[in-house]
Design an enzyme around this catalytic site. Structure first.
Site, short mmCIF file in Angstrom:
data_model
loop_
_atom_site.label_atom_id
_atom_site.label_comp_id
_atom_site.label_asym_id
_atom_site.label_seq_id
_atom_site.Cartn_x
_atom_site.Cartn_y
_atom_site.Cartn_z
N ASN A 1 6.89 -2.54 2.84
CA ASN A 1 7.02 -1.56 1.76
C ASN A 1 8.45 -1.59 1.25
O ASN A 1 9.26 -0.73 1.58
CB ASN A 1 6.65 -0.18 2.30
N MET B 1 0.80 -1.21 0.00
CA MET B 1 0.00 0.00 0.00
C MET B 1 0.84 1.27 0.00
O MET B 1 0.34 2.32 -0.32
CB MET B 1 -0.92 0.02 1.23
N CYS B 2 2.05 1.19 0.43
CA CYS B 2 2.92 2.37 0.51
C CYS B 2 2.67 3.16 1.80
O CYS B 2 1.63 3.02 2.44
CB CYS B 2 2.79 3.30 -0.69
N ARG B 3 3.65 3.98 2.15
CA ARG B 3 3.57 4.92 3.27
C ARG B 3 4.22 6.20 2.79
O ARG B 3 5.21 6.16 2.06
CB ARG B 3 4.34 4.43 4.50
N ASN C 1 -0.66 6.93 -1.88
CA ASN C 1 -0.72 5.77 -0.99
C ASN C 1 -2.06 5.09 -1.23
O ASN C 1 -3.11 5.67 -0.95
CB ASN C 1 -0.60 6.23 0.47
#
Length: 261
Positions: free
Chosen positions: A42, A1-3, A116
């Site tokens: 991630n 999902m990413c940050r 995100n």
């Protein structure tokens, strides 16, 4: 999902922002606390964009490898000081490119951008939206990813004269309608103002009298952190913060191209 995160305020080293906090962005690359919607780490790339103290367009450093395995970023972060930063660590959606150019932040001129989340039904769900872009923009996407297309959609609105808040809000609402269930947390900054959407994922904010930090996850246990409600748009400067529902229409086009509220 990413940050991801964005900071505006008195100059800090990149190390103070990315490495030193107990739940820093670097830690979130291998031990995130909130990965709703899928993914566990991630590790598919990272990027940092910062604005030089002397002014000018931002500088970027992007790689397709995990941030913890890069031999340069820790040394660079220790000696680089800035008052405006956008940074991200990436969890690639299956089937999307894992290359340097796919890592946020995306950039043009003064702008830095990050996403995100995920666009559901990619790519078929957003073919009609992609068709609204100039062919040249499609041919020169940074990468074959949903995030790169989202950036192209936002950038197209900015080029047309829309101010940052409406450019982000319109992009989120149009993509959400075309691809229901998408997670569309976007960050956009010109080094003076940050615009962030909260649509399907988490975003927290911490303010002081002269700074603002927006992040997918709080970096520490400071009680000053507060979570932004889902379905909202944030417009922030180092000294002010404004929230409004994403669904509220706002098409103001101030003469200087900047958000007015």
């Amino acid at each position: 999902m990413c940050r991801h995160l964005a900071y505006l305020g008195p100059p800090l080293t990149l190390r103070e922002l990315l490495f030193d906090p107990p739940y820093s962005l670097v830690r979130q690359s291998w031990a995130p606390r909130d990965m709703r919607g899928g993914g566990t780490i991630n590790a598919d790339g990272f990027g940092v964009g910062w604005y030089p103290p002397a002014g000018g367009d931002p500088v970027r450093y992007r790689r397709a490898q995990p941030i913890w395995s890069d031999p340069t970023i820790a040394d660079l972060a220790a000696v680089t000081s800035t008052g405006a930063v956008l940074a991200a660590v990436r969890s690639a959606t299956v089937g999307m490119a894992v290359v340097d150019a796919a890592a946020a932040p995306f950039a043009e001129g003064q702008w830095l951008f990050s996403h995100n989340g995920v666009v559901r039904g990619w790519p078929d769900s957003v073919v009609p939206l992609a068709a609204t872009l100039p062919v040249r923009d499609l041919l020169t996407l940074d990468a074959t990813t949903d995030s790169a297309l989202l950036w192209a959609l936002v950038r197209h609105r900015l080029r047309a004269g829309l101010s940052p808040g409406p450019a982000v809000a319109e992009t989120v609402t149009s993509v959400a309608a075309a691809a229901p269930g998408s997670r569309l947390n976007l960050l956009l900054t010109d080094g003076r103002t940050v615009v962030a959407s909260v649509a399907g994922h988490a975003l927290s904010v911490r303010t002081t009298p002269d700074s603002v930090l927006l992040a997918s996850e709080p970096h520490d246990d400071d009680p000053a952190w507060r979570e932004v409600p889902d379905g909202h748009l944030v417009t922030a400067t180092a000294t002010g913060l404004h929230l409004r529902p994403l669904s509220r229409p706002d098409h103001h086009r101030p003469p200087d191209g900047r958000e007015d509220g």
